[in-house]
Design an enzyme around this catalytic site. Structure first.
Site, PDB file in Angstrom:
ATOM      1  N   CYS A   1     -23.087 -13.044  -1.411  1.00 33.48           N
ATOM      2  CA  CYS A   1     -24.301 -12.373  -0.908  1.00 33.48           C
ATOM      3  C   CYS A   1     -24.824 -13.466   0.245  1.00 33.48           C
ATOM      4  O   CYS A   1     -25.334 -13.273   1.267  1.00 33.48           O
ATOM      5  CB  CYS A   1     -25.515 -12.104  -1.735  1.00 33.48           C
ATOM      6  SG  CYS A   1     -25.394 -12.825  -3.277  1.00 33.48           S
TER       7      CYS A   1
ATOM      8  N   ASP B   1     -28.349 -13.129  -8.710  1.00 37.18           N
ATOM      9  CA  ASP B   1     -28.400 -12.342 -10.210  1.00 37.18           C
ATOM     10  C   ASP B   1     -27.262 -12.019 -10.708  1.00 37.18           C
ATOM     11  O   ASP B   1     -27.049 -11.898 -11.939  1.00 37.18           O
ATOM     12  CB  ASP B   1     -29.447 -11.040  -9.861  1.00 37.18           C
ATOM     13  CG  ASP B   1     -30.837 -11.269  -9.789  1.00 37.18           C
ATOM     14  OD1 ASP B   1     -31.058 -12.747  -9.463  1.00 37.18           O
ATOM     15  OD2 ASP B   1     -31.696 -10.335  -9.624  1.00 37.18           O
TER      16      ASP B   1
ATOM     17  N   SER C   1     -32.173  -4.431 -13.488  1.00 35.54           N
ATOM     18  CA  SER C   1     -31.501  -4.721 -12.309  1.00 35.54           C
ATOM     19  C   SER C   1     -31.660  -3.383 -11.357  1.00 35.54           C
ATOM     20  O   SER C   1     -31.958  -2.520 -11.941  1.00 35.54           O
ATOM     21  CB  SER C   1     -29.711  -4.961 -12.539  1.00 35.54           C
ATOM     22  OG  SER C   1     -29.348  -4.799 -11.275  1.00 35.54           O
TER      23      SER C   1
ATOM     24  N   ASP D   1     -31.119 -10.887  -4.142  1.00 34.74           N
ATOM     25  CA  ASP D   1     -32.417 -10.147  -4.688  1.00 34.74           C
ATOM     26  C   ASP D   1     -33.706 -10.802  -4.352  1.00 34.74           C
ATOM     27  O   ASP D   1     -34.489 -10.160  -3.698  1.00 34.74           O
ATOM     28  CB  ASP D   1     -32.114  -9.691  -5.880  1.00 34.74           C
ATOM     29  CG  ASP D   1     -30.864  -8.837  -6.225  1.00 34.74           C
ATOM     30  OD1 ASP D   1     -30.099  -8.560  -5.385  1.00 34.74           O
ATOM     31  OD2 ASP D   1     -30.756  -8.617  -7.589  1.00 34.74           O
ATOM     32  N   LYS D   2     -33.763 -11.975  -5.086  1.00 35.26           N
ATOM     33  CA  LYS D   2     -35.143 -12.582  -4.771  1.00 35.26           C
ATOM     34  C   LYS D   2     -35.270 -13.339  -3.491  1.00 35.26           C
ATOM     35  O   LYS D   2     -36.372 -13.640  -3.045  1.00 35.26           O
ATOM     36  CB  LYS D   2     -35.386 -13.673  -5.941  1.00 35.26           C
ATOM     37  CG  LYS D   2     -34.938 -12.922  -7.260  1.00 35.26           C
ATOM     38  CD  LYS D   2     -35.759 -11.527  -7.623  1.00 35.26           C
ATOM     39  CE  LYS D   2     -35.299 -10.920  -8.816  1.00 35.26           C
ATOM     40  NZ  LYS D   2     -34.074 -10.340  -8.829  1.00 35.26           N
TER      41      LYS D   2
END
Length: 577
Positions: free
Chosen positions: A56, A88, A479, A130-131
């Protein structure tokens, strides 16, 4: 677009570049090859979450170079820097997941500190996992300097036995393997092909959900979130984002001019209609907090409740981010919302145009396959809904995308686990029973600490064919790849003696996504008795360090699990110092 010089007399970078007393500061800038002209132009932070932890983030460094080109073309001086990312997919299912949500706030904090320390005038932030997406957007709003967000792009789907696959399939294959329905050889073949390129997990999991939010909320250029990471077209979006931030600087349009209450409502609509991640119920309140706007989990769920679900994306549906991009992307989805009067079209975007003006510039219509017409939705209510009741007075959240009407009501006896590991072991050993409500507690923001995701457990249940035969509730998170009746963010959390701390094996629990109810069939008197007998929060092994500090600072999940008082308590704006 005006491309003339910008007066720096009121910009933050004047503190390091202007006047005789800043000669030592300029010496450092000359040492890095900057010219006199570049030193006296606006300094633009180009922040990335690049690292080699996972696919990612791996393309962000290359994309940052195109952003820098755009800044230079528009007469700005880009200054590239990086911050952390906890990915994640790598952190899932073990102690590493405690670092995930904590990293969101660390990202916001480190970007803030870098910008403040070096007095940068504007910001382009690139994020992939994600974060890092909400963390970067939180920093932009906190600083309130002209800012543009750029997503790193999704991964391409893998191919296995003639079908598209994502990382979700690999997690669920672990459960199939444990159940004896997949050989070790097939599992190894799947793991080797599921992730064939750079980019973020391909379904409408948390990263793609928050990428969709970045466009809908106005912080990213339209269509910039859609193209997969390997596509060379992403470079054009990088250049355009660099030029756009310089235009915002000239117009003095700032993130808090863009991220308003109505913009947050637009963002929540996008999450609901695409069947997005329940984590948006955590991140949207946190983003609002940075702007000083009251917008909590209940507000988010109010939007979810009356938004049709009409975009057919994994994990509840069939398609991945690449398919959505090829169908026209988030702008087409926003056009459908606008047709139904569910979009605040007057909201500003980083292009300098309104949402309505941007939608009008987009060609194409709903294809009826990936993006349904809004009058013919997959379901009439959002793919994510909120629950509330005597088991969760502060609320909870569940993704129902892909579930039938009958599957969204569940009553069963509690099977209580004190942490995720205990629950995963029970799933591995098949020591749970069909019809039960599995309760995983002590996994909240403070009690975990870190509010871990439960994908390993939920994916294993799905892989065993039990995803629709049990329910699961937790004060932790799920998730974006989770499916089944899995309720997260139950608040107050167990560490704060929320009702989830008082549940006992065999207590009957009812979950009703139609009525928005999560309840326990135990009298108020009995619950009060249990509370009086409660021995206090479970002791953790984290007595120092970042996780300890986070546990001391973090607030409730319904308010975004934030770690500082927010914009309402500010006594200054960084951009105006």
């Amino acid at each position: 677009m005006n491309s003339g010089p910008i007066d720096k007399s009121n910009l933050p970078s004047r503190h390091v570049t202007e006047g005789p007393e800043r000669a030592p500061h300029r010496s450092f800038l000359y040492a890095m090859g900057l010219t006199d002209t570049e030193i006296h132009q606006p300094l633009v932070g180009v922040a990335t979450c690049w690292n080699e932890a996972a696919p990612c983030n791996i393309a962000l460094n290359r994309q940052a170079q195109s952003v820098k080109t755009g800044v230079k073309v528009a007469k700005g001086t880009p200054r590239e820097f990086t911050t952390i990312t906890v990915t994640d997919g790598i952190a899932m299912g073990h102690e590493g997941m405690r670092s995930s949500l904590v990293s969101r706030d660390a990202i916001a904090d480190t970007v803030e500190l870098t910008m403040r320390g070096h007095c940068y005038d504007a910001l382009v932030g690139l994020a992939g996992c994600d974060k890092s997406l909400p963390g970067m957007m939180m920093a932009m709003i906190r600083l309130n300097v002209p800012s543009v967000f750029l997503y790193g792009g999704s991964i391409l789907p893998g191919r296995f036995e003639g079908r598209d696959v994502t990382i979700q399939d690999v997690f669920e294959a672990v459960g199939q393997h444990q159940a004896g329905n997949m050989s070790t050889e097939d599992l190894m073949r799947l793991e080797a092909v599921a992730c064939p390129s750079a980019g973020t997990c391909g379904g409408q999991f948390t990263a793609n959900t928050m990428a969709s939010v970045s466009e809908a909320i106005g912080l990213a250029l339209f269509q910039s979130a859609g193209a997969p990471a390997p596509y060379e077209s992403r470079d054009a979006f990088g250049v355009a984002s660099g030029e756009a931030v310089m235009n915002l600087l000239r117009l003095n349009i700032r993130p808090r001019d863009i991220v308003t209450r109505k913009a947050l409502e637009n963002a929540a609509r996008i999450v609901a209609c695409t069947g997005g991640s329940t984590n948006a119920g955590l991140h949207l309140p946190a983003i609002a907090h940075e702007a000083g706007i009251d917008f909590d989990l209940e507000d988010v769920c109010d939007i979810f409740r009356d938004t049709p679900y009409f975009v057919d994306l994994k994990p509840g549906g069939k398609y991945v981010a690449k398919d959505l991009f090829e169908a026209g992307g988030i702008p087409i989805v926003m056009r459908e919302l606008g047709r139904a009067g569910l979009l605040h079209e007057e909201c500003m975007t980083v292009s300098g145009r309104t949402i309505g003006e941007e939608v009008d510039r987009v060609a194409g219509e709903a294809d009826g396959k990936v993006i349904y017409a809004i009058e013919n939705p997959i379901s009439k209510t959002g793919g994510v809904v909120g629950l509330k009741g005597n088991l969760a007075p502060d609320g909870a959240i569940v993704k129902i995308a892909g579930m039938t009407e009958e599957e969204t009501v569940f009553t069963g006896p509690a099977n209580v686990f004190e942490c995720e590991e205990d629950a995963f072991e029970a799933v591995q050993n098949r020591t749970y029973k069909e019809g039960q409500v599995l309760v995983i507690r002590n996994e909240g923001p403070a009690g975990g600490p870190g509010m871990r995701e439960m994908l390993s457990t939920t994916a294993a249940l799905s892989g065993q064919g039990m995803g629709k035969k049990v329910a699961l509730i937790t004060d932790g998170r799920f998730s974006g790849a989770t499916r089944g009746f899995c309720v997260g963010h139950v608040g107050p959390e167990a560490a704060h003696c929320g009702p989830i701390a008082l549940v006992k094996n065999g207590d009957m629990i009812t979950l009703d996504a139609h009525k928005g109810v999560i309840s326990i069939d135990v009298s108020d008197e009995e619950m009060a008795k249990r509370k009086a007998e409660w021995k206090g929060p479970r002791e953790t092994i984290y007595g120092a360090g970042s996780l300890w500090k986070y546990a001391q600072l973090v607030g409730g999940a319904n308010k975004g699990a934030v770690t500082h008082p927010g914009a309402k308590f500010e006594k200054h704006i960084y951009a105006d110092l």
